[in-house]
Design a protein around this motif. Structure first.
Motif, PDB file in Angstrom:
ATOM      1  N   HIS A 328     -19.993  -3.625  12.036  1.00 65.30           N
ATOM      2  CA  HIS A 328     -20.403  -2.238  11.802  1.00 65.30           C
ATOM      3  C   HIS A 328     -20.071  -1.370  13.022  1.00 65.30           C
ATOM      4  CE1 HIS A 328     -22.810   1.187  10.546  1.00 65.30           C
ATOM      5  NE2 HIS A 328     -23.453   1.128  11.692  1.00 65.30           N
ATOM      6  N   LEU A 331     -16.452  -0.870  13.196  1.00 71.83           N
ATOM      7  CA  LEU A 331     -16.010   0.059  12.162  1.00 71.83           C
ATOM      8  C   LEU A 331     -16.276   1.503  12.575  1.00 71.83           C
ATOM      9  CD1 LEU A 331     -14.728  -0.162   9.368  1.00 71.83           C
ATOM     10  CD2 LEU A 331     -17.016  -0.101   8.382  1.00 71.83           C
ATOM     11  N   ILE A 348     -13.394  -4.240   7.228  1.00 71.10           N
ATOM     12  CA  ILE A 348     -14.318  -4.374   6.087  1.00 71.10           C
ATOM     13  C   ILE A 348     -14.110  -5.716   5.398  1.00 71.10           C
ATOM     14  CG2 ILE A 348     -14.826  -3.460   3.795  1.00 71.10           C
ATOM     15  CD1 ILE A 348     -14.465  -0.667   4.928  1.00 71.10           C
ATOM     16  N   THR A 441     -24.165  -4.615   2.599  1.00 72.31           N
ATOM     17  CA  THR A 441     -22.945  -4.530   3.406  1.00 72.31           C
ATOM     18  C   THR A 441     -21.839  -3.817   2.634  1.00 72.31           C
ATOM     19  OG1 THR A 441     -23.563  -6.656   4.397  1.00 72.31           O
ATOM     20  CG2 THR A 441     -21.321  -5.877   4.777  1.00 72.31           C
ATOM     21  N   ALA A 445     -19.700  -0.396   3.343  1.00 65.64           N
ATOM     22  CA  ALA A 445     -18.231  -0.395   3.335  1.00 65.64           C
ATOM     23  C   ALA A 445     -17.685   0.690   2.411  1.00 65.64           C
ATOM     24  CB  ALA A 445     -17.715  -1.768   2.921  1.00 65.64           C
ATOM     25  N   THR A 448     -18.063   3.992   3.927  1.00 68.33           N
ATOM     26  CA  THR A 448     -17.053   4.169   4.977  1.00 68.33           C
ATOM     27  C   THR A 448     -15.720   4.593   4.366  1.00 68.33           C
ATOM     28  OG1 THR A 448     -18.128   2.496   6.352  1.00 68.33           O
ATOM     29  CG2 THR A 448     -15.840   3.038   6.867  1.00 68.33           C
TER      30      THR A 448
END
Length: 734
Positions: A328, A331, A348, A441, A445, A448
């Protein structure tokens, strides 16, 4: 003393002796001690040649203990109870008193093999169960006292009670030892390997087994998996596949069943089977005592194994969350640094521990990352997505499993920003892996990806808007800031002072399956694909857009115009056939702009050429210079005048065609296109010549005009050209 008195005295003596034995039997703690005392007491008191105790084990007589020389009862009395007399286990038998019974009995035959002249049996049974029999035999003849039969029968009940009590004492002792062993060997916090090592060792030694092993149930893969270490050596299956709806007996041998060389005891916690304890012997079958011992062990260690498993899962979950947090942070850093979408996809993929393919909202692949050794999945996933494209593009919030098989499982998740679907993520993941942590999770993703899509769209929109704001000034009748346009062109390495052509591209597509907003977005997406395709053909093309018109500015080169623009059109059509087969594309090409002030005129020519090309439906691209009368009409007429002329000449036909099923507007158009040739016009319209003649009569009446008059035909054809040129409407068969 009479014989009767002697029998009574002997009967009393037997009774007293048996009572004394009974009192002693209750004091022993083990079955073996009880049997040994029973045998010694009979052997010494009655001076017999054989005393044996034969127990009932799972429907079979098994000699457990005996005294006497020269006998082979260990072999001869190994008998199936079903092969013996029905009353053997419940009544006292006296031989030869019962000799007259004509019954085939394996027990009688066995006693004859032992050459016993006189023998009797005492059934060892209580109200709950039959333990077996006690056999007393004499080689010589001994007169038996029939009157003592009842005494021996009652004695058998007492012995059964003593045996039952001794067994219970043994059980309690084993439980106490087992609890002490568990307390000494299994500690809170022990790993699952440590617990299993102690369990299999205890199970193996406690039953004299050759091998002992534990299988634990894996819910994710629906199978029992051998969990090392094992006790002893044996060939074991690494896993046992679980078949839904079938019992444990279908997967393991001798589940809680004695008498075999193998034995399986389930490991149960809260009525849920978490595994199985499996043991194996080479020399003798497992007994009820072995099963009882293993059941006791499994009852106590099942919870220990489950606790160790849960602790291991918690530890792994903690490590998993730590990895996710690390990804994370990575990212977030990539997003802040503006990393490429491919790098974000790779991160990811590591977060989700899954191969991933990223698509835009029109299901065009953008990026992907496959786990090691899984790159061969790409064409498989692309094929599955293409096969269910329509269903995928209808997703708004929930996922869609394209394949749930073990070999190539894949699922599509929509990437949503606000109320719009921005794209799709296709993951190669098994359905059972989709737990709560994995979903959380994945949500992060997808968010994102959504942010990245929005960011890229904002950047592209801003860049495009700046570009269009400058370039589109070329297409205004009054140019506001000529110098700024020249400066912008210089910054983008565009020599605007060289001769260029302007082309306008338009789409014609069905709107049944898309709303207006989505239609415009789809056109924009197609325009982006066209730009990409044509850039590889001519990297110097400048693309822009003005309202709903898609514009290309092309530098004039040495390639013949017909060849160059045929190449442009061919590539566009190839793309359209691939992406939108039901759509049509038309290109209008204006004249040469040799000075900056001439771009507006060239743009208007291109727009007119595109409009005429679309309405004439004759070819996909046209040069304005080749339009002939259209070019004259476009310069000599204005929009209002053109509309008035069209409505005056064709208005009645337009109204009639609108309100009736027969399209007279198109009928007249085809008649004029074929220069009044009835045969060719009727063939083009797919109608009979007489039908065409009837329609033409109706048209003459509506227009109040003679269609055979050359001047009338000229005016009508001019009306049709203005009709197409100024986009008054579309000429097409109804």
């Amino acid at each position: 003393m009479s014989i009767v008195d002697k029998k009574e005295k002997l009967k009393k003596k037997i009774d007293q002796h048996l009572r004394r034995i009974t009192r002693q039997l209750i004091s022993f703690d083990t079955v073996q001690e009880t049997l040994n005392y029973l045998l010694d007491s009979f052997y010494k008191e009655f001076t017999c040649d054989l005393v044996a105790v034969v127990l009932n084990e799972e429907g079979r007589l098994v000699p457990k203990s005996w005294i006497g020389e020269g006998f082979k009862v260990g072999e001869t009395l190994q008998l199936d109870i079903d092969s013996c007399s029905p009353n053997l286990m419940r009544d006292a038998l006296w031989w030869p008193n019962h000799k007259e019974e004509q019954v085939t009995c394996a027990f009688h035959e066995a006693m004859q093999k032992e050459s016993l002249s006189t023998w009797f049996t005492v059934p060892l049974m209580n109200e709950q169960e039959s333990f077996g029999i006690c056999v007393i035999g004499f080689r010589g003849f001994v007169p038996l006292i029939i009157e003592a039969e009842e005494i021996f029968t009652q004695f058998g009940h007492d012995v059964a009670i003593a045996l039952h009590a001794a067994r219970e004492k043994e059980r309690q002792k084993r439980k106490i030892k087992g609890m002490e062993w568990i307390k000494q060997n299994i500690f809170p916090g022990s790993s699952i390997e440590q617990v299993i090592e102690k369990v299999v060792e205890r199970a193996g030694k406690g039953t004299q087994a050759t091998m002992a092993a534990v299988y634990l149930f894996d819910e994710n893969n629906s199978q029992f998996i051998f969990h090392p270490p094992a006790y002893g050596k044996a060939d074991l299956l690494e896993n046992v596949k679980w078949q839904a709806g079938m019992s444990l007996n279908s997967h393991f041998p001798f589940v809680e069943q004695t008498g075999g060389m193998k034995l399986t005891v389930p490991l149960i916690v809260h009525l849920k089977t978490i595994g199985a304890l499996y043991v194996y012997k080479e020399d003798e079958p497992f007994s009820d005592e072995d099963l009882e011992f293993l059941t006791f062990v499994s009852d106590f260690v099942s919870m220990q194994i489950e606790n160790a498993r849960l602790y291991k899962e918690e530890l792994e979950g903690k490590k998993r969350l730590e990895r996710i947090m690390a990804h994370h942070q990575e990212l977030v850093k990539k997003m802040v640094d503006g990393e490429d979408i491919s790098d974000i996809t790779k991160t990811i993929s590591s977060m989700l521990e899954s191969s991933i393919m990223l698509y835009d909202r029109f299901l065009q692949p953008i990026s992907h990352h496959f786990e090691e050794g899984k790159s061969s999945l790409q064409p498989i996933i692309e094929e599955k997505v293409a096969a269910q494209k329509k269903q995928v593009m209808q997703l708004r919030s929930k996922e869609m499993w394209l394949d749930e098989s073990e070999e190539t499982p894949c699922v599509v998740w929509p990437i949503v920003g606000g109320r719009d679907v921005l794209g799709y993520a296709v993951l190669n993941s098994k359905k059972r892996r989709v737990d709560r942590v994995w979903r959380l999770t994945l949500d992060h993703a997808l968010n994102t990806f959504a942010i990245e899509f929005i960011k890229q769209k904002l950047v592209l929109d801003a860049t495009e808007q700046v570009k269009e704001s400058f370039v589109n000034q070329l297409f205004e009748e009054r140019m506001e800031d000529k110098e700024k346009i020249i400066q912008y062109a210089a910054l983008t390495n565009w020599n605007i002072m060289e001769p260029h052509r302007v082309a306008v591209l338009t789409f014609s597509m069905e709107e049944n399956d898309r709303d207006v907003v989505m239609m415009e977005e789809y056109k924009s997406w197609l325009w982006e694909q066209i730009k990409t395709r044509l850039t590889s053909y001519d990297p110097n093309i400048i693309f822009t857009r003005k309202n709903n018109e898609f514009i290309m500015i092309v530098k004039v080169n040495d390639t013949p115009p017909a060849v160059y623009w045929q190449g442009i059109y061919t590539r566009v059509i190839e793309l359209m056939k691939q992406e939108s087969p039901s759509s049509q594309v038309y290109i209008g090409i204006g004249g040469k702009a040799k000075r900056i002030e001439e771009y507006y005129a060239c743009y208007m020519e291109a727009a007119k050429a595109a409009s005429v090309t679309m309405h004439r439906r004759s070819g996909g691209y046209s040069f304005y210079d080749d339009l002939g009368a259209y070019s004259i009409l476009s310069q000599a007429s204005d929009q209002v005048t053109a509309e008035l002329f069209v409505k005056k000449k064709l208005g009645p036909l337009m109204e009639y065609s609108k309100n009736n099923q027969v399209d007279l507007l198109y009928t007249l158009y085809m008649f004029l296109q074929h220069n009044g040739n009835l045969r060719k016009a009727s063939e083009e319209l797919y109608i009979h010549r007489s039908t065409l003649e009837y329609r033409l009569e109706r048209i003459s009446d509506l227009l109040q005009a003679d269609l055979n008059n050359g001047e009338v035909r000229f005016e009508l054809m001019m009306a049709y050209k203005l009709y197409s040129l100024f986009d008054v409407g579309t000429i097409s068969p109804s």
